[in-house]
Scaffold this motif. Sequence first.
Motif, PDB file in Angstrom:
ATOM      1  N   GLU A   1      -2.848 -12.963 -15.066  1.00 31.13           N
ATOM      2  CA  GLU A   1      -3.727 -11.953 -14.485  1.00 31.13           C
ATOM      3  C   GLU A   1      -4.343 -12.458 -13.180  1.00 31.13           C
ATOM      4  O   GLU A   1      -5.564 -12.609 -13.036  1.00 31.13           O
ATOM      5  CB  GLU A   1      -4.811 -11.589 -15.512  1.00 31.13           C
ATOM      6  CG  GLU A   1      -5.616 -10.359 -15.175  1.00 31.13           C
ATOM      7  CD  GLU A   1      -4.890  -9.044 -15.418  1.00 31.13           C
ATOM      8  OE1 GLU A   1      -5.560  -8.014 -15.470  1.00 31.13           O
ATOM      9  OE2 GLU A   1      -3.649  -9.042 -15.545  1.00 31.13           O
ATOM     10  N   LEU A   2      -3.457 -12.723 -12.207  1.00 38.54           N
ATOM     11  CA  LEU A   2      -3.861 -13.189 -10.881  1.00 38.54           C
ATOM     12  C   LEU A   2      -3.187 -12.293  -9.849  1.00 38.54           C
ATOM     13  O   LEU A   2      -1.956 -12.150  -9.848  1.00 38.54           O
ATOM     14  CB  LEU A   2      -3.456 -14.655 -10.672  1.00 38.54           C
ATOM     15  CG  LEU A   2      -4.134 -15.665 -11.610  1.00 38.54           C
ATOM     16  CD1 LEU A   2      -3.457 -17.025 -11.512  1.00 38.54           C
ATOM     17  CD2 LEU A   2      -5.622 -15.783 -11.280  1.00 38.54           C
ATOM     18  N   ILE A   3      -3.985 -11.705  -8.981  1.00 36.89           N
ATOM     19  CA  ILE A   3      -3.481 -10.676  -8.074  1.00 36.89           C
ATOM     20  C   ILE A   3      -2.370 -11.192  -7.167  1.00 36.89           C
ATOM     21  O   ILE A   3      -1.387 -10.481  -6.907  1.00 36.89           O
ATOM     22  CB  ILE A   3      -4.636 -10.060  -7.242  1.00 36.89           C
ATOM     23  CG1 ILE A   3      -4.173  -8.809  -6.513  1.00 36.89           C
ATOM     24  CG2 ILE A   3      -5.233 -11.087  -6.295  1.00 36.89           C
ATOM     25  CD1 ILE A   3      -3.860  -7.637  -7.408  1.00 36.89           C
ATOM     26  N   ASP A   4      -2.463 -12.431  -6.685  1.00 39.98           N
ATOM     27  CA  ASP A   4      -1.440 -12.946  -5.776  1.00 39.98           C
ATOM     28  C   ASP A   4      -0.099 -13.103  -6.483  1.00 39.98           C
ATOM     29  O   ASP A   4       0.954 -12.842  -5.888  1.00 39.98           O
ATOM     30  CB  ASP A   4      -1.878 -14.283  -5.169  1.00 39.98           C
ATOM     31  CG  ASP A   4      -3.021 -14.129  -4.179  1.00 39.98           C
ATOM     32  OD1 ASP A   4      -3.256 -12.990  -3.722  1.00 39.98           O
ATOM     33  OD2 ASP A   4      -3.674 -15.142  -3.867  1.00 39.98           O
ATOM     34  N   ILE A   5      -0.128 -13.548  -7.739  1.00 36.57           N
ATOM     35  CA  ILE A   5       1.118 -13.685  -8.513  1.00 36.57           C
ATOM     36  C   ILE A   5       1.759 -12.325  -8.715  1.00 36.57           C
ATOM     37  O   ILE A   5       2.979 -12.150  -8.539  1.00 36.57           O
ATOM     38  CB  ILE A   5       0.848 -14.367  -9.866  1.00 36.57           C
ATOM     39  CG1 ILE A   5       0.442 -15.827  -9.651  1.00 36.57           C
ATOM     40  CG2 ILE A   5       2.061 -14.272 -10.784  1.00 36.57           C
ATOM     41  CD1 ILE A   5       0.062 -16.556 -10.922  1.00 36.57           C
ATOM     42  N   LYS A   6       0.967 -11.332  -9.062  1.00 34.63           N
ATOM     43  CA  LYS A   6       1.506  -9.996  -9.314  1.00 34.63           C
ATOM     44  C   LYS A   6       2.029  -9.358  -8.025  1.00 34.63           C
ATOM     45  O   LYS A   6       3.098  -8.736  -8.016  1.00 34.63           O
ATOM     46  CB  LYS A   6       0.429  -9.120  -9.965  1.00 34.63           C
ATOM     47  CG  LYS A   6       0.069  -9.569 -11.384  1.00 34.63           C
ATOM     48  CD  LYS A   6      -0.938  -8.642 -12.035  1.00 34.63           C
ATOM     49  CE  LYS A   6      -1.438  -9.164 -13.369  1.00 34.63           C
ATOM     50  NZ  LYS A   6      -0.442  -9.146 -14.437  1.00 34.63           N
ATOM     51  N   ARG A   7       1.306  -9.515  -6.939  1.00 29.86           N
ATOM     52  CA  ARG A   7       1.754  -8.935  -5.672  1.00 29.86           C
ATOM     53  C   ARG A   7       3.070  -9.572  -5.213  1.00 29.86           C
ATOM     54  O   ARG A   7       3.978  -8.880  -4.741  1.00 29.86           O
ATOM     55  CB  ARG A   7       0.664  -9.093  -4.602  1.00 29.86           C
ATOM     56  CG  ARG A   7      -0.467  -8.079  -4.750  1.00 29.86           C
ATOM     57  CD  ARG A   7      -1.648  -8.408  -3.840  1.00 29.86           C
ATOM     58  NE  ARG A   7      -1.278  -8.485  -2.432  1.00 29.86           N
ATOM     59  CZ  ARG A   7      -1.240  -7.457  -1.602  1.00 29.86           C
ATOM     60  NH1 ARG A   7      -1.554  -6.242  -2.051  1.00 29.86           N
ATOM     61  NH2 ARG A   7      -0.916  -7.607  -0.341  1.00 29.86           N
ATOM     62  N   ASP A   8       3.175 -10.873  -5.357  1.00 30.50           N
ATOM     63  CA  ASP A   8       4.411 -11.552  -4.974  1.00 30.50           C
ATOM     64  C   ASP A   8       5.581 -11.068  -5.840  1.00 30.50           C
ATOM     65  O   ASP A   8       6.677 -10.814  -5.333  1.00 30.50           O
ATOM     66  CB  ASP A   8       4.243 -13.069  -5.130  1.00 30.50           C
ATOM     67  CG  ASP A   8       5.530 -13.824  -4.822  1.00 30.50           C
ATOM     68  OD1 ASP A   8       5.959 -13.809  -3.659  1.00 30.50           O
ATOM     69  OD2 ASP A   8       6.123 -14.407  -5.758  1.00 30.50           O
ATOM     70  N   LEU A   9       5.342 -10.925  -7.127  1.00 31.10           N
ATOM     71  CA  LEU A   9       6.394 -10.454  -8.030  1.00 31.10           C
ATOM     72  C   LEU A   9       6.849  -9.047  -7.651  1.00 31.10           C
ATOM     73  O   LEU A   9       8.053  -8.761  -7.608  1.00 31.10           O
ATOM     74  CB  LEU A   9       5.902 -10.469  -9.469  1.00 31.10           C
ATOM     75  CG  LEU A   9       6.846  -9.855 -10.510  1.00 31.10           C
ATOM     76  CD1 LEU A   9       8.173 -10.604 -10.557  1.00 31.10           C
ATOM     77  CD2 LEU A   9       6.190  -9.848 -11.881  1.00 31.10           C
ATOM     78  N   PHE A  10       5.897  -8.159  -7.356  1.00 36.53           N
ATOM     79  CA  PHE A  10       6.282  -6.784  -7.025  1.00 36.53           C
ATOM     80  C   PHE A  10       7.034  -6.712  -5.701  1.00 36.53           C
ATOM     81  O   PHE A  10       7.923  -5.859  -5.541  1.00 36.53           O
ATOM     82  CB  PHE A  10       5.044  -5.881  -7.019  1.00 36.53           C
ATOM     83  CG  PHE A  10       4.758  -5.275  -8.362  1.00 36.53           C
ATOM     84  CD1 PHE A  10       4.923  -3.928  -8.576  1.00 36.53           C
ATOM     85  CD2 PHE A  10       4.346  -6.069  -9.424  1.00 36.53           C
ATOM     86  CE1 PHE A  10       4.677  -3.362  -9.826  1.00 36.53           C
ATOM     87  CE2 PHE A  10       4.103  -5.535 -10.667  1.00 36.53           C
ATOM     88  CZ  PHE A  10       4.271  -4.167 -10.880  1.00 36.53           C
ATOM     89  N   THR A  11       6.718  -7.585  -4.775  1.00 35.05           N
ATOM     90  CA  THR A  11       7.495  -7.654  -3.531  1.00 35.05           C
ATOM     91  C   THR A  11       8.944  -8.013  -3.823  1.00 35.05           C
ATOM     92  O   THR A  11       9.887  -7.414  -3.275  1.00 35.05           O
ATOM     93  CB  THR A  11       6.882  -8.697  -2.579  1.00 35.05           C
ATOM     94  OG1 THR A  11       5.541  -8.316  -2.264  1.00 35.05           O
ATOM     95  CG2 THR A  11       7.690  -8.799  -1.291  1.00 35.05           C
ATOM     96  N   ARG A  12       9.138  -8.970  -4.728  1.00 38.51           N
ATOM     97  CA  ARG A  12      10.500  -9.388  -5.091  1.00 38.51           C
ATOM     98  C   ARG A  12      11.216  -8.304  -5.885  1.00 38.51           C
ATOM     99  O   ARG A  12      12.396  -8.037  -5.663  1.00 38.51           O
ATOM    100  CB  ARG A  12      10.431 -10.686  -5.891  1.00 38.51           C
ATOM    101  CG  ARG A  12       9.901 -11.873  -5.081  1.00 38.51           C
ATOM    102  CD  ARG A  12       9.524 -13.041  -5.967  1.00 38.51           C
ATOM    103  NE  ARG A  12      10.700 -13.629  -6.593  1.00 38.51           N
ATOM    104  CZ  ARG A  12      10.662 -14.472  -7.610  1.00 38.51           C
ATOM    105  NH1 ARG A  12       9.479 -14.801  -8.137  1.00 38.51           N
ATOM    106  NH2 ARG A  12      11.757 -14.977  -8.115  1.00 38.51           N
ATOM    107  N   LEU A  13      10.507  -7.668  -6.813  1.00 37.61           N
ATOM    108  CA  LEU A  13      11.124  -6.600  -7.604  1.00 37.61           C
ATOM    109  C   LEU A  13      11.541  -5.431  -6.719  1.00 37.61           C
ATOM    110  O   LEU A  13      12.575  -4.788  -6.952  1.00 37.61           O
ATOM    111  CB  LEU A  13      10.156  -6.107  -8.681  1.00 37.61           C
ATOM    112  CG  LEU A  13       9.853  -7.085  -9.822  1.00 37.61           C
ATOM    113  CD1 LEU A  13       8.748  -6.518 -10.718  1.00 37.61           C
ATOM    114  CD2 LEU A  13      11.106  -7.379 -10.648  1.00 37.61           C
ATOM    115  N   ASP A  14      10.748  -5.163  -5.708  1.00 42.89           N
ATOM    116  CA  ASP A  14      11.049  -4.058  -4.792  1.00 42.89           C
ATOM    117  C   ASP A  14      12.367  -4.285  -4.071  1.00 42.89           C
ATOM    118  O   ASP A  14      13.102  -3.332  -3.757  1.00 42.89           O
ATOM    119  CB  ASP A  14       9.901  -3.917  -3.790  1.00 42.89           C
ATOM    120  CG  ASP A  14       9.952  -2.606  -3.026  1.00 42.89           C
ATOM    121  OD1 ASP A  14      10.242  -1.563  -3.646  1.00 42.89           O
ATOM    122  OD2 ASP A  14       9.691  -2.614  -1.811  1.00 42.89           O
TER     123      ASP A  14
END
Length: 343
Positions: free
Chosen positions: A91-104
Amino acid sequence: MINTVGVVGLGTMGAGIAEVFAKAGLTVIGVEAVEAAAEAGRARLDKSLDRQLAKGRLDQATRDDIAARLTVTTDLSALAAANLVIEAVPELIDIKRDLFTRLDEICPQETILATNTSSLSVTTIAETTKRASRVVGMHFFNPAPIMKLVEVVETVHSDDTVVSEIADLAKRVGKTPVVIGDRPGFIANRLLFGYLNHAIRLLAEGRASRDEIDGAMKSVGFPMGPLMLLDVIGLDTSVEVLDSIHSNDGASPRHDAAPLLRQLVADGSLGRKTGHGFYDHTQPVAAAELSEERAAEIVAELLPPHIAEAREMAASGYASEADIDTAMTLGCGYPKGPFAFDL
């Protein structure tokens, strides 16, 4: 129609979510960062299914069919085959944002991306992608195979048809969805943690003892007192949730983590997982004895502000009274929703 779901992160929550989808007949691709974590995730899934087999909740054929629908890998690109990808990473915003960039980059544009965040901004996560209209929150509650509530979180960018599709999917897998906007803490955590934080302050100010507080709330039907519940959740996790809500909504003093909570975390007393928190979990916990009058005094201190916050939430148009009651009963185990209390 969604028939293949990717789940990123196979810890307790992610593995539970993967199990929910696989049991409902969907194909599931679970992804972990490294091989050791992938093996642990697979073992977690197998152990859960074997436990249900041993208890007679599944027969061997059904257990094997569910397991066959679960693939575990470290290859994120495998998620290109999914109609929906839901993350359950830290539950860390930077980890989630980085993951969604890659998933995109990996997933086809029609794939829906969902976050299981319990308190972070879904909008902030969505804006790292080129498909913000196809990004939603899908907040399951722990343990995911058992808890019935799913908070479906829409942002200002979300396509209404996507939100409806995710709510329908929640129903398909046996859950009860409530559709809400992107507000810190959503319904359940926002209301729950304001109440829990208030209980800590009551203790710290010496106005009631630990046993009185927990005993009083159990006397009106709560399955667990607030201080014991904090120990079960984890005091470090509780600080993180409170800080997330408070930092995104500084006008909410109820979510400014009590100093006593921070002191316990700094001391390494994190609750049940470390053996010590508000309780000593290495020793049996005795039930508190207190008079009806004393219990009523404590309930009168804790419950009205909690219900007032629920009323404010409904009055703002964020959620209906019915959805709030549903969230608190199904998501938090309340004996009845805030609006059902006669106060």
